[in-house]
Scaffold this motif. Sequence first.
Motif, PDB file in Angstrom:
ATOM      1  N   PRO A  33      25.842  55.059 -39.433  1.00  0.00           N
ATOM      2  CA  PRO A  33      26.393  54.490 -40.675  1.00  0.00           C
ATOM      3  C   PRO A  33      27.743  55.074 -41.080  1.00  0.00           C
ATOM      4  O   PRO A  33      28.590  54.367 -41.628  1.00  0.00           O
ATOM      5  N   LEU A  34      27.963  56.380 -40.822  1.00  0.00           N
ATOM      6  CA  LEU A  34      29.245  56.966 -41.186  1.00  0.00           C
ATOM      7  C   LEU A  34      30.373  56.337 -40.377  1.00  0.00           C
ATOM      8  O   LEU A  34      31.474  56.116 -40.900  1.00  0.00           O
ATOM      9  N   TYR A  35      30.109  56.035 -39.120  1.00  0.00           N
ATOM     10  CA  TYR A  35      31.118  55.360 -38.291  1.00  0.00           C
ATOM     11  C   TYR A  35      31.470  54.007 -38.903  1.00  0.00           C
ATOM     12  O   TYR A  35      32.653  53.647 -38.990  1.00  0.00           O
ATOM     13  N   SER A  36      30.464  53.263 -39.328  1.00  0.00           N
ATOM     14  CA  SER A  36      30.714  51.958 -39.949  1.00  0.00           C
ATOM     15  C   SER A  36      31.544  52.103 -41.219  1.00  0.00           C
ATOM     16  O   SER A  36      32.434  51.286 -41.491  1.00  0.00           O
ATOM     17  N   LEU A  37      31.266  53.157 -41.990  1.00  0.00           N
ATOM     18  CA  LEU A  37      32.016  53.395 -43.220  1.00  0.00           C
ATOM     19  C   LEU A  37      33.483  53.687 -42.896  1.00  0.00           C
ATOM     20  O   LEU A  37      34.398  53.141 -43.535  1.00  0.00           O
ATOM     21  N   LEU A  38      33.719  54.538 -41.905  1.00  0.00           N
ATOM     22  CA  LEU A  38      35.089  54.844 -41.496  1.00  0.00           C
ATOM     23  C   LEU A  38      35.786  53.606 -40.946  1.00  0.00           C
ATOM     24  O   LEU A  38      36.972  53.368 -41.221  1.00  0.00           O
ATOM     25  N   ASP A  39      35.046  52.816 -40.188  1.00  0.00           N
ATOM     26  CA  ASP A  39      35.608  51.602 -39.606  1.00  0.00           C
ATOM     27  C   ASP A  39      35.998  50.606 -40.697  1.00  0.00           C
ATOM     28  O   ASP A  39      37.071  49.993 -40.650  1.00  0.00           O
ATOM     29  N   ASN A  40      35.138  50.454 -41.687  1.00  0.00           N
ATOM     30  CA  ASN A  40      35.450  49.552 -42.804  1.00  0.00           C
ATOM     31  C   ASN A  40      36.669  50.036 -43.586  1.00  0.00           C
ATOM     32  O   ASN A  40      37.510  49.232 -44.015  1.00  0.00           O
ATOM     33  N   LEU A  41      36.767  51.340 -43.760  1.00  0.00           N
ATOM     34  CA  LEU A  41      37.915  51.907 -44.469  1.00  0.00           C
ATOM     35  C   LEU A  41      39.200  51.659 -43.685  1.00  0.00           C
ATOM     36  O   LEU A  41      40.224  51.242 -44.250  1.00  0.00           O
ATOM     37  N   ALA A  42      39.147  51.886 -42.380  1.00  0.00           N
ATOM     38  CA  ALA A  42      40.333  51.720 -41.546  1.00  0.00           C
ATOM     39  C   ALA A  42      40.786  50.273 -41.470  1.00  0.00           C
ATOM     40  O   ALA A  42      41.984  49.988 -41.379  1.00  0.00           O
ATOM     41  N   ARG A  43      39.850  49.353 -41.521  1.00  0.00           N
ATOM     42  CA  ARG A  43      40.172  47.932 -41.345  1.00  0.00           C
ATOM     43  C   ARG A  43      40.347  47.186 -42.665  1.00  0.00           C
ATOM     44  O   ARG A  43      40.453  45.963 -42.683  1.00  0.00           O
ATOM     45  N   GLY A  44      40.362  47.926 -43.771  1.00  0.00           N
ATOM     46  CA  GLY A  44      40.645  47.320 -45.059  1.00  0.00           C
ATOM     47  C   GLY A  44      39.510  46.501 -45.637  1.00  0.00           C
ATOM     48  O   GLY A  44      39.725  45.653 -46.509  1.00  0.00           O
ATOM     49  N   ARG A  45      38.279  46.743 -45.180  1.00  0.00           N
ATOM     50  CA  ARG A  45      37.123  46.003 -45.701  1.00  0.00           C
ATOM     51  C   ARG A  45      36.544  46.660 -46.949  1.00  0.00           C
ATOM     52  O   ARG A  45      35.636  46.116 -47.561  1.00  0.00           O
ATOM     53  N   LEU A  46      37.041  47.845 -47.291  1.00  0.00           N
ATOM     54  CA  LEU A  46      36.438  48.626 -48.369  1.00  0.00           C
ATOM     55  C   LEU A  46      37.398  48.662 -49.553  1.00  0.00           C
ATOM     56  O   LEU A  46      38.120  49.632 -49.769  1.00  0.00           O
ATOM     57  N   ALA A  47      37.390  47.598 -50.339  1.00  0.00           N
ATOM     58  CA  ALA A  47      38.316  47.502 -51.467  1.00  0.00           C
ATOM     59  C   ALA A  47      37.790  48.221 -52.697  1.00  0.00           C
ATOM     60  O   ALA A  47      38.571  48.641 -53.560  1.00  0.00           O
ATOM     61  N   LEU A  48      36.463  48.358 -52.786  1.00  0.00           N
ATOM     62  CA  LEU A  48      35.830  49.000 -53.942  1.00  0.00           C
ATOM     63  C   LEU A  48      34.820  50.032 -53.445  1.00  0.00           C
ATOM     64  O   LEU A  48      34.237  49.877 -52.357  1.00  0.00           O
ATOM     65  N   VAL A  49      34.598  51.048 -54.253  1.00  0.00           N
ATOM     66  CA  VAL A  49      33.630  52.094 -53.899  1.00  0.00           C
ATOM     67  C   VAL A  49      32.256  51.676 -54.397  1.00  0.00           C
ATOM     68  O   VAL A  49      32.072  51.410 -55.592  1.00  0.00           O
ATOM     69  N   PRO A  50      31.246  51.617 -53.514  1.00  0.00           N
ATOM     70  CA  PRO A  50      29.902  51.274 -53.972  1.00  0.00           C
ATOM     71  C   PRO A  50      29.341  52.325 -54.928  1.00  0.00           C
ATOM     72  O   PRO A  50      29.446  53.523 -54.679  1.00  0.00           O
ATOM     73  N   GLY A  51      28.782  51.860 -56.060  1.00  0.00           N
ATOM     74  CA  GLY A  51      28.115  52.769 -56.983  1.00  0.00           C
ATOM     75  C   GLY A  51      28.996  53.220 -58.132  1.00  0.00           C
ATOM     76  O   GLY A  51      29.775  52.452 -58.692  1.00  0.00           O
ATOM     77  N   THR A  52      28.885  54.499 -58.466  1.00  0.00           N
ATOM     78  CA  THR A  52      29.592  55.116 -59.587  1.00  0.00           C
ATOM     79  C   THR A  52      30.222  56.413 -59.086  1.00  0.00           C
ATOM     80  O   THR A  52      29.997  56.822 -57.938  1.00  0.00           O
ATOM     81  N   PRO A  53      30.974  57.112 -59.934  1.00  0.00           N
ATOM     82  CA  PRO A  53      31.519  58.410 -59.503  1.00  0.00           C
ATOM     83  C   PRO A  53      30.455  59.425 -59.103  1.00  0.00           C
ATOM     84  O   PRO A  53      30.763  60.393 -58.400  1.00  0.00           O
ATOM     85  N   ALA A  54      29.211  59.228 -59.530  1.00  0.00           N
ATOM     86  CA  ALA A  54      28.137  60.171 -59.202  1.00  0.00           C
ATOM     87  C   ALA A  54      27.474  59.866 -57.858  1.00  0.00           C
ATOM     88  O   ALA A  54      26.696  60.674 -57.354  1.00  0.00           O
ATOM     89  N   HIS A  55      27.765  58.713 -57.259  1.00  0.00           N
ATOM     90  CA  HIS A  55      27.106  58.328 -56.008  1.00  0.00           C
ATOM     91  C   HIS A  55      27.690  59.089 -54.816  1.00  0.00           C
ATOM     92  O   HIS A  55      28.889  59.378 -54.779  1.00  0.00           O
ATOM     93  N   TRP A  56      26.810  59.385 -53.876  1.00  0.00           N
ATOM     94  CA  TRP A  56      27.237  60.067 -52.657  1.00  0.00           C
ATOM     95  C   TRP A  56      26.392  59.613 -51.478  1.00  0.00           C
ATOM     96  O   TRP A  56      25.342  58.972 -51.649  1.00  0.00           O
ATOM     97  N   LEU A  57      26.849  59.928 -50.282  1.00  0.00           N
ATOM     98  CA  LEU A  57      26.123  59.669 -49.042  1.00  0.00           C
ATOM     99  C   LEU A  57      25.904  61.021 -48.378  1.00  0.00           C
ATOM    100  O   LEU A  57      26.785  61.547 -47.701  1.00  0.00           O
ATOM    101  N   PRO A  58      24.740  61.647 -48.587  1.00  0.00           N
ATOM    102  CA  PRO A  58      24.501  62.982 -48.020  1.00  0.00           C
ATOM    103  C   PRO A  58      24.647  62.972 -46.498  1.00  0.00           C
ATOM    104  O   PRO A  58      24.191  62.044 -45.823  1.00  0.00           O
ATOM    105  N   LEU A  59      25.272  64.023 -45.968  1.00  0.00           N
ATOM    106  CA  LEU A  59      25.553  64.103 -44.539  1.00  0.00           C
ATOM    107  C   LEU A  59      24.981  65.376 -43.928  1.00  0.00           C
ATOM    108  O   LEU A  59      24.704  66.352 -44.626  1.00  0.00           O
TER     109      LEU A  59
END
Length: 352
Positions: free
Chosen positions: A200-226
């Motif tokens: 999933p982290l790869y997909s997140l980076l890929d979406n960021l690189a390709r401009g698919r991530l215009a908005l951040v999912p959730g709120t400022p308190a949301h995170w994706l533990p790694l």
Amino acid sequence: MIFFITGATGFIGRHVCASLTRQNHTVVAMLRRPEAQLDTLRQQVDALGGQGHLLQPVSGDLDQTHLGLTAPLPELGAVIHLGARFAWRLDTRTARHTNVAGSLAVAELARQHQCRLVFISGFMLENQAHLNRLGIDTAAPSGTDWPKVYRRAGGYEASKLEAAFRARAFAKQHALDFVEVQPATVAGNSQTGELDNSQPLYSLLDNLARGRLALVPGTPAHWLPLVAVDHLADIIRLAATAETVPEKLLALDGQTPNLQPMLAQAAAHMNKHAPRRYIPIPVLTALLRLPGLAALMNTYPEALHFIQPTRFDTAITDAFLQHHHATTPNIKEVIERSTRRYHQQQANTEAQ
């Protein structure tokens, strides 16, 4: 000592094989096609600093009765269950057959060999509010309406949750030596940044690189533990080899940045702009259910469950690792190396 492992060829699995063989342990790897898979797996384990020659193949499959095992196994120190069928929108029948029935077959193998079962589940099993929303009563999981859970969570997540609860019950019923490792979302290798493209982290980076991530999912308190994949592998190794182990080890780095700062960190290393504005998870989930949009955005509603504001108590795992002098890599450096590795791979692909 000899260890049996399922899921050896996966991203986590080959790191676990490297961690075990690096300590001179023999690993019996259950493979669907040993003749086609063994040489590659040994090479991968060698590249990760392990000893590929200490891998012994055995033909087997989670989808087969009794795992399809026909050859006798040596005396085992532990059975490590990593194997699972993963896909978003996985149908219920397939998910339960492989991930639930297959897990119970692995548990039965550990019972037959009277050895420890190291069962790999997931960190969301420690998110009580999420389990309650799905309709799982953790005090009496046997009364869970699992078909409803599958409708709410999707086949993959629901089957992993059901498998964990049923494996716990099996272990209790048979007084099995049972250790559950609960990984967070897997990040890259802490030294090289190597990150499998199915993560999933790869997909997140890929979406960021390709401009698919215009908005951040959730709120400022949301995170994706790694958790770094090699660190996770070492935790699993210790869960299998240590004399005394807690019943549950939460493999999660509490220093993981919240989602927006993490995206900003990754974007800086890719010369991209990170999104700053937020979109509520329920709104994004509804949008992704529109025909074709999830595939277009490379984001599926089920994946959003893992982005949440809940914080977790890792004190037991931290104490266990400290006792065994196991150091935790700096997760911000892991994110940086994972991002740089992704960016370099994309640059190499475009140059070809």
